[in-house]
Design a protein around this motif. Structure first.
Motif, PDB file in Angstrom:
ATOM      1  N   ILE A  32       0.848  -1.206   0.000  1.00 57.72           N
ATOM      2  CA  ILE A  32       0.000   0.000   0.000  1.00 57.72           C
ATOM      3  C   ILE A  32       0.877   1.248   0.000  1.00 57.72           C
ATOM      4  O   ILE A  32       0.632   2.190  -0.757  1.00 57.72           O
ATOM      5  N   PHE A  33       1.915   1.260   0.815  1.00 60.46           N
ATOM      6  CA  PHE A  33       2.832   2.404   0.888  1.00 60.46           C
ATOM      7  C   PHE A  33       3.534   2.609  -0.454  1.00 60.46           C
ATOM      8  O   PHE A  33       3.633   3.744  -0.936  1.00 60.46           O
ATOM      9  N   ILE A  34       4.016   1.548  -1.067  1.00 61.48           N
ATOM     10  CA  ILE A  34       4.691   1.647  -2.359  1.00 61.48           C
ATOM     11  C   ILE A  34       3.733   2.183  -3.416  1.00 61.48           C
ATOM     12  O   ILE A  34       4.099   3.037  -4.234  1.00 61.48           O
ATOM     13  N   THR A  35       2.489   1.746  -3.403  1.00 59.26           N
ATOM     14  CA  THR A  35       1.489   2.226  -4.347  1.00 59.26           C
ATOM     15  C   THR A  35       1.223   3.713  -4.149  1.00 59.26           C
ATOM     16  O   THR A  35       1.134   4.470  -5.118  1.00 59.26           O
ATOM     17  N   ILE A  36       1.120   4.144  -2.908  1.00 58.96           N
ATOM     18  CA  ILE A  36       0.881   5.565  -2.613  1.00 58.96           C
ATOM     19  C   ILE A  36       2.048   6.414  -3.100  1.00 58.96           C
ATOM     20  O   ILE A  36       1.851   7.451  -3.739  1.00 58.96           O
ATOM     21  N   VAL A  37       3.279   5.981  -2.820  1.00 62.50           N
ATOM     22  CA  VAL A  37       4.459   6.728  -3.271  1.00 62.50           C
ATOM     23  C   VAL A  37       4.480   6.793  -4.797  1.00 62.50           C
ATOM     24  O   VAL A  37       4.745   7.846  -5.382  1.00 62.50           O
ATOM     25  N   PHE A  38       4.204   5.687  -5.457  1.00 64.64           N
ATOM     26  CA  PHE A  38       4.171   5.642  -6.918  1.00 64.64           C
ATOM     27  C   PHE A  38       3.147   6.634  -7.469  1.00 64.64           C
ATOM     28  O   PHE A  38       3.437   7.391  -8.400  1.00 64.64           O
ATOM     29  N   ILE A  39       1.956   6.651  -6.897  1.00 61.31           N
ATOM     30  CA  ILE A  39       0.897   7.560  -7.353  1.00 61.31           C
ATOM     31  C   ILE A  39       1.302   9.019  -7.146  1.00 61.31           C
ATOM     32  O   ILE A  39       1.086   9.862  -8.016  1.00 61.31           O
ATOM     33  N   VAL A  40       1.916   9.323  -6.008  1.00 55.70           N
ATOM     34  CA  VAL A  40       2.347  10.699  -5.731  1.00 55.70           C
ATOM     35  C   VAL A  40       3.434  11.134  -6.713  1.00 55.70           C
ATOM     36  O   VAL A  40       3.390  12.248  -7.259  1.00 55.70           O
ATOM     37  N   VAL A  41       4.406  10.271  -6.989  1.00 56.09           N
ATOM     38  CA  VAL A  41       5.489  10.611  -7.915  1.00 56.09           C
ATOM     39  C   VAL A  41       4.936  10.808  -9.325  1.00 56.09           C
ATOM     40  O   VAL A  41       5.241  11.807  -9.988  1.00 56.09           O
ATOM     41  N   ILE A  42       4.139   9.874  -9.796  1.00 54.58           N
ATOM     42  CA  ILE A  42       3.546   9.997 -11.134  1.00 54.58           C
ATOM     43  C   ILE A  42       2.645  11.233 -11.205  1.00 54.58           C
ATOM     44  O   ILE A  42       2.657  11.967 -12.197  1.00 54.58           O
ATOM     45  N   GLY A  43       1.886  11.495 -10.147  1.00 48.91           N
ATOM     46  CA  GLY A  43       1.046  12.691 -10.107  1.00 48.91           C
ATOM     47  C   GLY A  43       1.868  13.968 -10.198  1.00 48.91           C
ATOM     48  O   GLY A  43       1.495  14.905 -10.900  1.00 48.91           O
ATOM     49  N   PHE A  75       1.622  16.611 -13.205  1.00 46.02           N
ATOM     50  CA  PHE A  75       1.302  18.010 -12.886  1.00 46.02           C
ATOM     51  C   PHE A  75       2.319  18.944 -13.534  1.00 46.02           C
ATOM     52  O   PHE A  75       1.949  19.966 -14.128  1.00 46.02           O
ATOM     53  N   THR A  76       3.603  18.602 -13.437  1.00 50.33           N
ATOM     54  CA  THR A  76       4.658  19.433 -14.022  1.00 50.33           C
ATOM     55  C   THR A  76       4.511  19.504 -15.542  1.00 50.33           C
ATOM     56  O   THR A  76       4.661  20.579 -16.135  1.00 50.33           O
ATOM     57  N   ILE A  77       4.215  18.382 -16.167  1.00 49.77           N
ATOM     58  CA  ILE A  77       4.036  18.366 -17.621  1.00 49.77           C
ATOM     59  C   ILE A  77       2.844  19.214 -18.030  1.00 49.77           C
ATOM     60  O   ILE A  77       2.936  20.041 -18.947  1.00 49.77           O
ATOM     61  N   GLN A  97       1.632  26.665 -19.840  1.00 47.06           N
ATOM     62  CA  GLN A  97       2.398  27.910 -19.969  1.00 47.06           C
ATOM     63  C   GLN A  97       2.835  28.115 -21.417  1.00 47.06           C
ATOM     64  O   GLN A  97       2.776  29.222 -21.942  1.00 47.06           O
ATOM     65  N   TRP A  98       3.269  27.041 -22.074  1.00 45.87           N
ATOM     66  CA  TRP A  98       3.684  27.116 -23.468  1.00 45.87           C
ATOM     67  C   TRP A  98       2.507  27.571 -24.338  1.00 45.87           C
ATOM     68  O   TRP A  98       2.659  28.432 -25.202  1.00 45.87           O
ATOM     69  N   SER A  99       1.326  27.005 -24.085  1.00 45.58           N
ATOM     70  CA  SER A  99       0.132  27.351 -24.846  1.00 45.58           C
ATOM     71  C   SER A  99      -0.262  28.808 -24.610  1.00 45.58           C
ATOM     72  O   SER A  99      -0.619  29.529 -25.556  1.00 45.58           O
ATOM     73  N   THR A 100      -0.203  29.240 -23.369  1.00 42.35           N
ATOM     74  CA  THR A 100      -0.530  30.635 -23.034  1.00 42.35           C
ATOM     75  C   THR A 100       0.428  31.595 -23.727  1.00 42.35           C
ATOM     76  O   THR A 100       0.015  32.612 -24.268  1.00 42.35           O
ATOM     77  N   ASN A 101       1.724  31.275 -23.706  1.00 36.52           N
ATOM     78  CA  ASN A 101       2.714  32.121 -24.381  1.00 36.52           C
ATOM     79  C   ASN A 101       2.438  32.193 -25.878  1.00 36.52           C
ATOM     80  O   ASN A 101       2.519  33.268 -26.477  1.00 36.52           O
ATOM     81  N   ASN A 102       2.128  31.049 -26.493  1.00 34.24           N
ATOM     82  CA  ASN A 102       1.859  31.047 -27.930  1.00 34.24           C
ATOM     83  C   ASN A 102       0.617  31.851 -28.285  1.00 34.24           C
ATOM     84  O   ASN A 102       0.550  32.425 -29.367  1.00 34.24           O
TER      85      ASN A 102
END
Length: 121
Positions: free
Chosen positions: A16-27, A31-33, A39-44
């Protein structure tokens, strides 16, 4: 019949802990992407403007560089336009060195994207 650590449920929490960490990292990565694409779209979608401006401040942000990794430096300039509004734009290191606080000139930008600065004497 002794006490067995493997039967007390302690290790049932690990998947369960490994799954939670995986979800947080992927999230966080997603989010960053999404934020970057937004931001790229707004600039364009923003108009490319050239306006009179003054260099107000310069700053750098250096990160990394521990152990065998190299450090990375980001360069930022704060410009003030005629209306009194200020904007901080990320620029290349080669241009950072060519600008000084107090310089006047024509700033070209598109949203938060720096396009150039032509100094006027």
């Amino acid at each position: 019949m002794g006490y067995n650590n493997f039967d007390n449920g302690l290790f049932d929490f690990a998947p369960i802990f490994i799954t939670i960490v995986f979800i947080v990292v992927i999230g966080g990565i997603l989010f960053t992407i999404v934020k970057g694409v937004g931001q790229w779209s707004t600039n364009n979608a923003s108009p490319r403007l050239t306006v009179p401006a003054q260099v107000i401040t310069k700053r750098t942000n250096t990160w990394g560089g521990s152990n065998d990794t190299s450090a990375t430096t980001d360069y930022y300039i704060t410009f003030q336009v005629e209306s009194g509004d200020r904007m901080e734009l990320k620029i290349a290191g080669s241009e950072y060195g060519m600008l000084a606080e107090g310089d006047f000139g024509l700033l070209t930008f598109q949203g938060t994207r720096y396009g150039g600065f032509e100094r006027k004497v």
